[in-house]
Design an enzyme around this catalytic site. Structure first.
Site, PDB file in Angstrom:
ATOM      1  N   LYS A 108     -16.204  -5.111   4.243  1.00 59.21           N
ATOM      2  CA  LYS A 108     -15.860  -6.020   2.794  1.00 59.21           C
ATOM      3  C   LYS A 108     -14.866  -6.453   2.513  1.00 59.21           C
ATOM      4  CE  LYS A 108     -14.242  -3.716  -1.170  1.00 59.21           C
ATOM      5  NZ  LYS A 108     -13.997  -5.015  -1.801  1.00 59.21           N
ATOM      6  N   GLU A 132      -2.946   5.432  -3.037  1.00 57.09           N
ATOM      7  CA  GLU A 132      -3.750   5.551  -3.481  1.00 57.09           C
ATOM      8  C   GLU A 132      -5.455   5.451  -3.402  1.00 57.09           C
ATOM      9  OE1 GLU A 132      -4.226   3.771  -7.476  1.00 57.09           O
ATOM     10  OE2 GLU A 132      -5.286   4.976  -8.351  1.00 57.09           O
ATOM     11  N   GLU A 155      -4.520   2.140   6.785  1.00 49.73           N
ATOM     12  CA  GLU A 155      -2.846   0.506   6.641  1.00 49.73           C
ATOM     13  C   GLU A 155      -2.657   0.958   5.015  1.00 49.73           C
ATOM     14  OE1 GLU A 155      -0.074  -1.628   6.083  1.00 49.73           O
ATOM     15  OE2 GLU A 155      -1.783  -2.872   6.617  1.00 49.73           O
ATOM     16  N   CYS A 191       2.518  -5.747   2.691  1.00 48.56           N
ATOM     17  CA  CYS A 191       2.390  -4.433   2.537  1.00 48.56           C
ATOM     18  C   CYS A 191       4.421  -3.945   3.272  1.00 48.56           C
ATOM     19  CB  CYS A 191       1.523  -3.351   3.161  1.00 48.56           C
ATOM     20  SG  CYS A 191       1.136  -4.841   4.778  1.00 48.56           S
ATOM     21  N   GLU A 205       5.918   0.529  -5.198  1.00 48.93           N
ATOM     22  CA  GLU A 205       6.225  -0.773  -3.984  1.00 48.93           C
ATOM     23  C   GLU A 205       5.595  -0.715  -5.101  1.00 48.93           C
ATOM     24  OE1 GLU A 205       1.751  -1.323  -1.605  1.00 48.93           O
ATOM     25  OE2 GLU A 205       3.206  -2.147  -0.765  1.00 48.93           O
TER      26      GLU A 205
HETATM   27  P1  NDP Z   1      -6.815  -1.014  -3.139  1.00 46.33           P
HETATM   28  O1  NDP Z   1      -6.484  -0.764  -2.492  1.00 46.33           O
HETATM   29  O2  NDP Z   1      -7.999  -0.434  -4.599  1.00 46.33           O
HETATM   30  O3  NDP Z   1      -7.854  -2.098  -2.831  1.00 46.33           O
HETATM   31  C1  NDP Z   1      -7.730  -2.434  -1.338  1.00 46.33           C
HETATM   32  C2  NDP Z   1      -9.230  -2.237  -0.447  1.00 46.33           C
HETATM   33  O4  NDP Z   1     -10.363  -0.929  -0.927  1.00 46.33           O
HETATM   34  C3  NDP Z   1     -10.031  -3.750  -1.672  1.00 46.33           C
HETATM   35  O5  NDP Z   1     -11.350  -3.679  -0.586  1.00 46.33           O
HETATM   36  C4  NDP Z   1     -10.722  -1.887  -2.353  1.00 46.33           C
HETATM   37  O6  NDP Z   1     -11.743  -3.477  -3.333  1.00 46.33           O
HETATM   38  C5  NDP Z   1     -11.216  -1.672  -2.296  1.00 46.33           C
HETATM   39  N1  NDP Z   1     -11.268  -0.161  -2.862  1.00 46.33           N
HETATM   40  C6  NDP Z   1     -11.138   0.664  -3.593  1.00 46.33           C
HETATM   41  N2  NDP Z   1     -11.506   1.328  -4.024  1.00 46.33           N
HETATM   42  C7  NDP Z   1     -11.775   1.343  -3.834  1.00 46.33           C
HETATM   43  C8  NDP Z   1     -12.367   3.563  -2.842  1.00 46.33           C
HETATM   44  N3  NDP Z   1     -12.662   4.344  -4.035  1.00 46.33           N
HETATM   45  N4  NDP Z   1     -13.005   2.953  -2.180  1.00 46.33           N
HETATM   46  C9  NDP Z   1     -13.342   2.347  -1.386  1.00 46.33           C
HETATM   47  N5  NDP Z   1     -12.680   1.119  -1.131  1.00 46.33           N
HETATM   48  C10 NDP Z   1     -12.579   0.843  -2.641  1.00 46.33           C
HETATM   49  O7  NDP Z   1      -5.603  -1.727  -3.585  1.00 46.33           O
HETATM   50  P2  NDP Z   1      -5.422  -2.598  -4.990  1.00 46.33           P
HETATM   51  O8  NDP Z   1      -6.581  -4.694  -4.620  1.00 46.33           O
HETATM   52  O9  NDP Z   1      -5.941  -2.041  -6.298  1.00 46.33           O
HETATM   53  O10 NDP Z   1      -3.865  -2.902  -5.175  1.00 46.33           O
HETATM   54  C11 NDP Z   1      -3.250  -2.266  -5.238  1.00 46.33           C
HETATM   55  C12 NDP Z   1      -1.964  -1.788  -5.410  1.00 46.33           C
HETATM   56  O11 NDP Z   1      -2.474  -1.524  -3.545  1.00 46.33           O
HETATM   57  C13 NDP Z   1      -0.902  -3.071  -5.146  1.00 46.33           C
HETATM   58  O12 NDP Z   1      -1.269  -3.490  -6.537  1.00 46.33           O
HETATM   59  C14 NDP Z   1       0.194  -3.174  -4.065  1.00 46.33           C
HETATM   60  O13 NDP Z   1       0.757  -1.940  -4.463  1.00 46.33           O
HETATM   61  C15 NDP Z   1      -0.795  -2.103  -3.737  1.00 46.33           C
HETATM   62  N6  NDP Z   1      -1.827  -2.975  -1.787  1.00 46.33           N
HETATM   63  C16 NDP Z   1      -0.997  -2.389  -0.953  1.00 46.33           C
HETATM   64  C17 NDP Z   1      -1.852  -3.520   0.222  1.00 46.33           C
HETATM   65  C18 NDP Z   1      -0.800  -2.907   1.548  1.00 46.33           C
HETATM   66  O14 NDP Z   1      -1.557  -4.194   2.519  1.00 46.33           O
HETATM   67  N7  NDP Z   1      -0.738  -2.075   1.950  1.00 46.33           N
HETATM   68  C19 NDP Z   1      -2.607  -3.790  -0.033  1.00 46.33           C
HETATM   69  C20 NDP Z   1      -3.512  -4.312  -1.098  1.00 46.33           C
HETATM   70  C21 NDP Z   1      -2.570  -3.668  -2.068  1.00 46.33           C
HETATM   71  P3  NDP Z   1     -11.432  -4.177  -4.645  1.00 46.33           P
HETATM   72  O15 NDP Z   1     -11.207  -5.477  -3.974  1.00 46.33           O
HETATM   73  O16 NDP Z   1     -13.312  -4.607  -5.419  1.00 46.33           O
HETATM   74  O17 NDP Z   1     -10.763  -3.686  -5.504  1.00 46.33           O
END
Ligand code: NDP
Length: 483
Positions: free
Chosen positions: A185, A240, A259, A293, A390
């Site tokens: 996904k 989270e 990750e 990240c 972050e």
């Molecule tokens: P998320 O962790 O919410 O998103 C990452 C992926 O997980 C997306 O495909 C998301 O779908 C999906 N997802 C969301 N909720 C669930 C769930 N309960 N169970 C399974 N999958 C889920 O990151 P965000 O995009 O909301 O970003 C929020 C913060 O996270 C950012 O501000 C940043 O600080 C951090 N982040 C860190 C990353 C890294 O590489 N370490 C990458 C991205 C974000 P969907 O996109 O539809 O929400």
């Protein structure tokens, strides 16, 4: 007197005509595109233009994708020799190279990152991951992972929006090389390159159901995580959501790699080459709009050189070109979404209210789209939220130190432990510091360098397991250690 030189850059836009974006997309299940029932728009964050309508996968779609993946695993993929699997991976890698301009343009339109980065970093690295893992497919028994390594079965893979195609490659390539089939996904805001990748799978004549792509939001991700037909979960995203996933899989037999976030220290010692360090600071935090990240978001600067480094850093920041991501001269593109922009603004406002000093170079930001000027905060202490959380944007928090031990203590004072940078002329100091730092990836006199052969991953709240290299491969095989 120093003569001031200034150059005007003529616009050099990449052609959008290289891609055809359909008005609506479905899911890729069992080797075919199937219509979705509900849709949501995906936009270009640089212009807010709606690019297409993406399907929101519900339970029936995820069930169908898992069923297709299981069937492909039992009837085809697990029966195929590693040598044959490797041929498909090589074929996918070559097609990605052939279609690299198309991938780069689509990534930039959907994500907002500069075309220079999608063209020179994301797409070549994604193809490199397939080439690298293609080489592993027929050598698994010689990889030090036991004589009969076995695939898990069906891998559920959930990826974020910061490197959409590259994160797909990090997930899909090792899974297929190890003999798993996948249900992937992409993130809600960046599905388009994953859907183009589905076309590549068709073009490579990958057996139906080996790769399945369902688009959607967090609810779709949760359906994958909780699906009883999935054997292994691989996730990249926020800490989270990583914690939610860890809790969900704890009572199951699912194997998991996470990750997650980071708050990397980029330490500059007083014997470092200053100009190179300044380039490294800029690359560390402003690459990919800071949506990285492992970004070097905490600059830990030796006090005796702080004024000189900060002056040079500000001069360099004033030359960063912010704007149209499709322009080949652009250094810093659009913030990926309105939500992310609000988060960056909110945390930066906390920096102001907690007493840190904000500085950003003057730049004309476009009226439409989501933009944030490259910014630094000085006078930051370890107690400030901008030193602990972050921000995931082009915002750097600057702290100073007097002794090497103080640098290490400050660098390690974080719940995260993904990456770190060390800048020093002395090899002994670099080795000493790298042994003290609690981070999974440590760069010396460089930053943000990635390679498929090199394991990537974190300590503490930055996640579990590694991706890339032999260590990353082992996470897709049963009965072998992940570390
Ligand atoms: P998320 O962790 O919410 O998103 C990452 C992926 O997980 C997306 O495909 C998301 O779908 C999906 N997802 C969301 N909720 C669930 C769930 N309960 N169970 C399974 N999958 C889920 O990151 P965000 O995009 O909301 O970003 C929020 C913060 O996270 C950012 O501000 C940043 O600080 C951090 N982040 C860190 C990353 C890294 O590489 N370490 C990458 C991205 C974000 P969907 O996109 O539809 O929400």
């Amino acid at each position: 007197m120093e003569e001031k030189l200034s150059f005007e850059y003529a616009p050099t836009p990449e052609s959008r005509a290289l891609v055809t974006i359909k008005p609506k997309y479905g899911h890729f299940i069992g080797g075919k595109f199937v219509a979705g029932s509900k849709h949501f728009p995906t936009i270009n964050p640089a212009t807010e233009e709606v690019l297409s309508q993406i399907s929101l996968a519900g339970k029936a779609d995820v069930d169908a994708a898992v069923k297709a993946a299981r069937k492909a695993y039992t009837t085809t993929w697990s029966k195929m020799s590693g040598k044959e699997r490797g041929k498909y991976l090589f074929r996918i890698a070559r097609i990605m190279q052939e279609r690299s301009r198309e991938f780069a343009v689509l990534e930039t339109l959907d994500n907002g990152k500069p075309i220079r980065e999608s063209r020179d970093v994301d797409v070549p690295l994604a193809a490199a991951h397939f080439f690298y893992h293609a080489g592993w497919a027929d050598k698994l028994e010689y990889a030090g992972l036991g004589t009969t390594p076995k695939a898990h079965g069906v891998a559920g893979q959930i990826i974020p929006w910061n490197f959409p195609l590259l994160m797909l490659a990090w997930k899909v390539a090792p899974a297929l090389a190890a003999g798993n089939t996948v249900v992937l996904k992409p993130a809600e805001t960046t599905s388009l390159t994953a859907l183009l990748f589905a076309e590549v799978c068709q073009q490579a004549e990958l057996p139906a159901g080996v790769v399945n792509i369902v688009t959607g939001d967090g609810s779709t991700g949760a359906l994958i995580v909780n699906h009883p037909g999935i054997d292994k979960i691989a996730f990249t995203g926020s800490t989270e959501v990583g914690k939610i996933i860890a809790r969900a899989v704890a009572p199951t037999n699912k194997s998991v790699t996470l990750e997650l976030g980071g708050k990397a220290a980029n330490i500059i010692f007083d014997d470092a080459a200053i100009d190179e360090s300044v380039e490294g600071i800029v690359n560390g935090i402003f690459f990919n709009q800071g949506h990285v990240c492992c970004a070097g978001s905490r600059l830990i600067l030796q006090e005796s050189i702080a004024d000189e480094v900060l002056e040079k850093l500000k001069n360099r920041m004033a030359k960063i070109r912010v704007g149209d991501p499709m322009d080949k001269n652009t250094d810093l593109g659009a913030i990926n979404s309105k939500e992310q922009l609000l988060k960056i603004r909110e945390l930066s406002a906390v920096g102001d209210s907690e007493g840190a000093q904000r500085w950003s170079a003057h730049c004309d930001l476009p009226d439409k789209g989501f933009w944030f000027a490259p910014t630094i905060f000085t006078g930051v202490t370890q107690a400030h939220r901008i030193a602990r959380e972050e921000i995931f944007g082009p915002v750097l928090s600057v702290l100073t130190f007097r002794t090497p031990q103080e640098a290490i203590d400050k660098a390690n004072n974080t719940p995260f432990g993904l990456s770190a940078g060390i800048w020093s002329e002395k090899g002994s100091k670099v080795l000493w510091a790298s042994q003290q730092l609690r981070a999974g990836v440590i760069w010396a006199n460089t930053f943000n360098k990635f390679d498929p052969t090199s394991p990537f991953g974190g300590y503490k709240e930055s996640g579990w397991g590694r991706e890339g290299g032999r260590h990353g491969l082992s996470a897709y095989l049963k009965g072998v250690s992940h570390e």
